[in-house]
Design a protein around this motif. Structure first.
Motif, PDB file in Angstrom:
ATOM      1  N   GLU A 273       0.737  -1.374  -0.128  1.00 52.61           N
ATOM      2  CA  GLU A 273      -0.022   0.147   0.215  1.00 52.61           C
ATOM      3  C   GLU A 273       0.463   1.204  -0.455  1.00 52.61           C
ATOM      4  N   HIS A 274       2.179   0.793   0.265  1.00 52.29           N
ATOM      5  CA  HIS A 274       3.174   2.316   0.585  1.00 52.29           C
ATOM      6  C   HIS A 274       3.581   2.561  -1.106  1.00 52.29           C
ATOM      7  N   ASP A 275       2.570   2.236  -2.787  1.00 49.26           N
ATOM      8  CA  ASP A 275       3.272   2.961  -3.147  1.00 49.26           C
ATOM      9  C   ASP A 275       4.216   4.017  -3.648  1.00 49.26           C
ATOM     10  N   THR A 276       5.529   4.516  -4.040  1.00 47.90           N
ATOM     11  CA  THR A 276       6.333   5.612  -3.875  1.00 47.90           C
ATOM     12  C   THR A 276       5.548   6.373  -5.556  1.00 47.90           C
ATOM     13  N   GLY A 277       5.780   4.959  -6.685  1.00 44.86           N
ATOM     14  CA  GLY A 277       5.119   6.003  -7.645  1.00 44.86           C
ATOM     15  C   GLY A 277       3.990   6.358  -7.142  1.00 44.86           C
ATOM     16  N   THR A 278       4.462   8.247  -8.177  1.00 42.77           N
ATOM     17  CA  THR A 278       3.342   9.338  -8.282  1.00 42.77           C
ATOM     18  C   THR A 278       2.071   8.869  -9.072  1.00 42.77           C
ATOM     19  N   ASN A 279       1.999   8.368 -10.176  1.00 46.75           N
ATOM     20  CA  ASN A 279       1.338   7.296 -10.818  1.00 46.75           C
ATOM     21  C   ASN A 279       0.247   6.516 -10.272  1.00 46.75           C
ATOM     22  N   ARG A 280       1.287   5.424  -9.461  1.00 46.98           N
ATOM     23  CA  ARG A 280       0.332   4.381  -8.520  1.00 46.98           C
ATOM     24  C   ARG A 280      -0.286   4.431  -7.116  1.00 46.98           C
ATOM     25  N   GLU A 281      -0.114   5.643  -6.768  1.00 47.06           N
ATOM     26  CA  GLU A 281      -0.611   5.743  -5.364  1.00 47.06           C
ATOM     27  C   GLU A 281      -1.736   5.360  -5.371  1.00 47.06           C
ATOM     28  N   PRO A 282      -2.188   4.638  -3.862  1.00 45.83           N
ATOM     29  CA  PRO A 282      -3.408   4.387  -3.823  1.00 45.83           C
ATOM     30  C   PRO A 282      -4.037   6.019  -3.836  1.00 45.83           C
ATOM     31  N   ILE A 283      -5.885   5.618  -3.545  1.00 48.55           N
ATOM     32  CA  ILE A 283      -6.553   6.710  -3.268  1.00 48.55           C
ATOM     33  C   ILE A 283      -7.443   5.955  -2.552  1.00 48.55           C
ATOM     34  N   TRP A 284      -6.950   6.916  -1.199  1.00 51.22           N
ATOM     35  CA  TRP A 284      -7.591   6.826  -0.049  1.00 51.22           C
ATOM     36  C   TRP A 284      -9.377   8.048   0.595  1.00 51.22           C
ATOM     37  N   LEU A 285     -10.210   6.956   0.786  1.00 53.34           N
ATOM     38  CA  LEU A 285     -11.443   7.533   1.139  1.00 53.34           C
ATOM     39  C   LEU A 285     -11.835   7.011   1.998  1.00 53.34           C
ATOM     40  N   GLN A 286     -12.925   8.154   3.334  1.00 50.31           N
ATOM     41  CA  GLN A 286     -13.320   7.920   4.469  1.00 50.31           C
ATOM     42  C   GLN A 286     -14.407   7.859   4.616  1.00 50.31           C
ATOM     43  N   LYS A 377     -22.266   8.826  -5.086  1.00 59.04           N
ATOM     44  CA  LYS A 377     -21.251  10.076  -5.528  1.00 59.04           C
ATOM     45  C   LYS A 377     -20.024  11.132  -4.916  1.00 59.04           C
ATOM     46  N   LEU A 378     -18.874  10.355  -5.744  1.00 60.87           N
ATOM     47  CA  LEU A 378     -17.647  10.677  -5.107  1.00 60.87           C
ATOM     48  C   LEU A 378     -17.266  12.314  -5.997  1.00 60.87           C
ATOM     49  N   ASP A 379     -16.458  12.720  -5.002  1.00 59.99           N
ATOM     50  CA  ASP A 379     -16.494  14.461  -5.531  1.00 59.99           C
ATOM     51  C   ASP A 379     -14.894  14.231  -6.143  1.00 59.99           C
ATOM     52  N   TRP A 380     -14.676  13.774  -7.525  1.00 57.82           N
ATOM     53  CA  TRP A 380     -14.387  13.423  -7.827  1.00 57.82           C
ATOM     54  C   TRP A 380     -12.649  14.522  -8.353  1.00 57.82           C
ATOM     55  N   THR A 381     -13.540  16.090  -7.961  1.00 57.63           N
ATOM     56  CA  THR A 381     -12.475  17.320  -8.272  1.00 57.63           C
ATOM     57  C   THR A 381     -11.785  17.628  -7.056  1.00 57.63           C
ATOM     58  N   GLU A 382     -12.488  17.333  -5.661  1.00 55.33           N
ATOM     59  CA  GLU A 382     -11.300  16.740  -4.726  1.00 55.33           C
ATOM     60  C   GLU A 382     -10.587  15.831  -4.279  1.00 55.33           C
ATOM     61  N   ILE A 383     -10.269  14.723  -5.012  1.00 52.21           N
ATOM     62  CA  ILE A 383     -10.288  13.831  -5.391  1.00 52.21           C
ATOM     63  C   ILE A 383      -8.492  14.084  -5.922  1.00 52.21           C
ATOM     64  N   TRP A 384      -9.245  14.537  -7.007  1.00 51.04           N
ATOM     65  CA  TRP A 384      -8.044  15.147  -8.354  1.00 51.04           C
ATOM     66  C   TRP A 384      -7.154  16.021  -7.306  1.00 51.04           C
ATOM     67  N   LEU A 388      -3.185  16.794  -7.086  1.00 50.50           N
ATOM     68  CA  LEU A 388      -2.306  17.723  -7.376  1.00 50.50           C
ATOM     69  C   LEU A 388      -1.608  18.293  -6.019  1.00 50.50           C
ATOM     70  N   ASP A 389      -1.965  18.661  -4.741  1.00 52.06           N
ATOM     71  CA  ASP A 389      -1.382  18.658  -3.716  1.00 52.06           C
ATOM     72  C   ASP A 389      -0.358  18.270  -3.242  1.00 52.06           C
ATOM     73  N   ARG A 390      -0.719  16.889  -3.960  1.00 50.13           N
ATOM     74  CA  ARG A 390       1.030  15.873  -4.334  1.00 50.13           C
ATOM     75  C   ARG A 390       1.986  15.802  -4.488  1.00 50.13           C
ATOM     76  N   VAL A 391       1.822  16.595  -6.320  1.00 50.61           N
ATOM     77  CA  VAL A 391       2.905  16.971  -6.661  1.00 50.61           C
ATOM     78  C   VAL A 391       3.517  17.585  -6.140  1.00 50.61           C
ATOM     79  N   ALA A 392       2.696  19.480  -5.562  1.00 48.12           N
ATOM     80  CA  ALA A 392       3.014  19.921  -5.547  1.00 48.12           C
ATOM     81  C   ALA A 392       3.388  20.216  -4.275  1.00 48.12           C
TER      82      ALA A 392
END
Length: 509
Positions: A273-286, A377-384, A388-392
């Motif tokens: 679950e700790h994949d460090t590739g930026t294009n393979r990072e898991p998307i976590w929901l709570q 229905k998920l808020d995909w804008t928030e997920i995106w 982006l925050d991770r890239v920053a």
């Protein structure tokens, strides 16, 4: 004195004498064994079995009384007698690529077969001809036959490249056809019916239960009791057709039949679950599940939402696990059976639904699957934005990597060594189109400003520039092949050929 390397006793079953002698000669060189000690060293290293054979070959003399060359010749003639030329060439010209053999393996086998064929100066031509004629893939063969002035090295290079390309295309097509597959199959079972109804009713022809009446071998037999045809005496006291009670039971069984789904899913749990590739990072929901916040990984490849049994016992110890007829299939077609499911009230982004959360015996993290995605229905804008925050964060952490300013090599000074009696060369500037002059001057000013170039008034050396138009402007290159390149003393770093590498690995295991 400590010796360098190690030579094991000679074993004719795993190595021929020629290869062993080559390694032995290198062992003598690296350990500086002089000519006077080579015979004792040989007799000590070859082992008792080979020494016994050598002693018989030298009889009535002793091996210690022979020279090193004479002993090696005796062993070579004994273990590696010279093969018949016509037989070796027959094996060579008859060799074809096997179905399970790669191009590189086929090439190594040909080179080994050519060892005793004595082709001389025609070796490469013979290897090329047999290689092309013996290939199993017709498309590669056609490509090589259409090549003008084909050499042996070129044939190996083209065939290897085409084989790799065919393999890659096959893998890509296979992955495209199998990815994200969803199949639903309905299977008739009678899980809720009484145990007596699950077992097959006795055959009315013979009173046995391992077959159906229309498959009974006594359907044309005559009963010894009643003389009727179609059954035997053990079943004579029963009805010759299914009773009304049996018909009622069959009808009742149909009312209790349920549908069982078998769902294919791409993945259940990730290995890490700790994949460090930026294009393979898991998307976590709570989401809030039964009043508790649960950290779940979003998995659009999973048909249902899943939680490991250990985590269920920790988060929801009092929730009942209900039985389920669901079957899960992984991407590799393995079947997994859930322990059951718990009924959940799921709340996320202000939405609340009653959903099922399936429990698996093993696992690592809970998965938020497609069944929940259809209901919530998920808020995909928030997920995106989270991505982006991770890239920053990464850009901020590694500022020196993402800095657009020109970098410099530290603690190193380049030196150019010229050939003896070299003289400076001055080549006049070449004319350029008038439309490009402003861009070229602007780029030269930028390079001087950034410290790449340094302006001088006079010089013994002068190299013409080559302006290359790009989308972002002009790129300026120096045409050094007409000035300094021919006069440089260049360090030579010869690289081995691919066929030499494979030949040296021919006996590798």
């Amino acid at each position: 004195m400590v010796s360098t390397g190690k030579i094991e006793p000679f074993d004719n079953s795993s190595e021929n004498w020629t290869c062993y002698k080559e390694r032995l000669d290198q062992y003598f060189i690296v350990n500086e064994v002089d000519d006077g000690k080579q015979v004792p060293a040989l007799l000590s290293l070859i082992g008792s079995k080979t020494y016994g054979t050598l002693r018989d070959l030298c009889s009535p003399d002793l091996p210690k009384d022979k020279t090193y060359a004479a002993l090696c010749k005796l062993l070579s003639e004994h273990y590696n007698p010279e093969p018949l030329l016509i037989a070796e060439r027959f094996r060579f010209w008859k060799r074809n690529q096997r179905p399970d053999e790669t191009v590189s393996q086929f090439n190594v086998s040909l080179r080994k077969l050519a060892e005793h064929c004595k082709f001389g100066g025609n070796l490469n031509d013979s290897l090329r001809d047999r290689f092309v004629c013996g290939l199993k893939t017709e498309s590669i063969q056609k490509r090589l036959l259409s090549e003008k002035d084909l050499t042996y090295e070129k044939a190996i290079e083209l065939a290897t490249a085409m084989e790799c390309a065919q393999k890659d295309v096959k893998e890509l097509h296979g992955a495209t056809q199998s990815l994200n597959k969803l199949t639903l199959r309905k299977k008739q079972i009678a899980k809720t019916q009484p145990q007596a109804l699950k077992s097959e009713s006795p055959c009315y022809r013979c009173n046995r239960t391992n077959h159906k009446p229309d498959q009974c071998r006594f359907k044309d037999a005559t009963c010894n009791k009643c003389g009727r045809k179609g059954h035997i005496s053990p079943a004579c006291n029963q009805q010759q057709r299914p009773s009304q009670q049996q018909k009622k039971q069959k009808g009742r069984a149909k009312l209790h039949q349920v549908e069982e789904e078998e769902i294919d899913i791409d993945s259940l749990f990730k290995l890490d679950e700790h994949d460090t590739g930026t294009n393979r990072e898991p998307i976590w929901l709570q989401p809030i599940v039964n009043g508790r916040k649960v950290r779940m990984e979003l998995d659009t490849g999973s048909g249902v939402s899943i939680i490991p049994m250990e985590m269920k016992d920790t988060l929801f110890p009092n929730d009942t696990v209900h039985e389920s007829d669901l079957k899960l299939k992984t991407y590799s077609n393995e079947t997994l059976l859930p322990e059951g499911y718990i009924k959940c009230k799921v709340n996320i982004h202000g939405q609340e639904k009653d959903l099922k959360l399936y429990v698996m015996r093993k696992g690592k993290v809970p998965l938020f699957g497609r069944e929940w995605l259809y209901a919530l229905k998920l808020d995909w804008t928030e997920i995106w934005n989270l991505n982006l925050d991770r890239v920053a964060q990464l850009k901020n952490k590694y500022k020196d990597v993402f800095d657009r300013d020109l970098g410099k090599v530290k603690n190193f000074k380049a030196k150019l060594k010229l050939k003896p009696e070299s003289t400076p060369k001055f080549v006049k500037a070449r004319s350029v189109p008038f439309a490009m002059k402003p861009q070229i001057e602007e780029e030269l000013d930028r390079l001087v400003k950034d410290g790449v170039l340094e302006k001088v008034d006079t010089s013994e050396w002068a190299t013409p520039i080559v302006p290359v138009p790009k989308k972002e402007g002009i790129r300026i290159c120096g045409d050094f092949k007409v000035t300094i390149n021919p006069l440089l003393e260049v360090d030579q770093h010869p690289l081995p050929k691919i066929e030499d590498i494979f030949a040296s690995l021919g006996k590798g295991k």
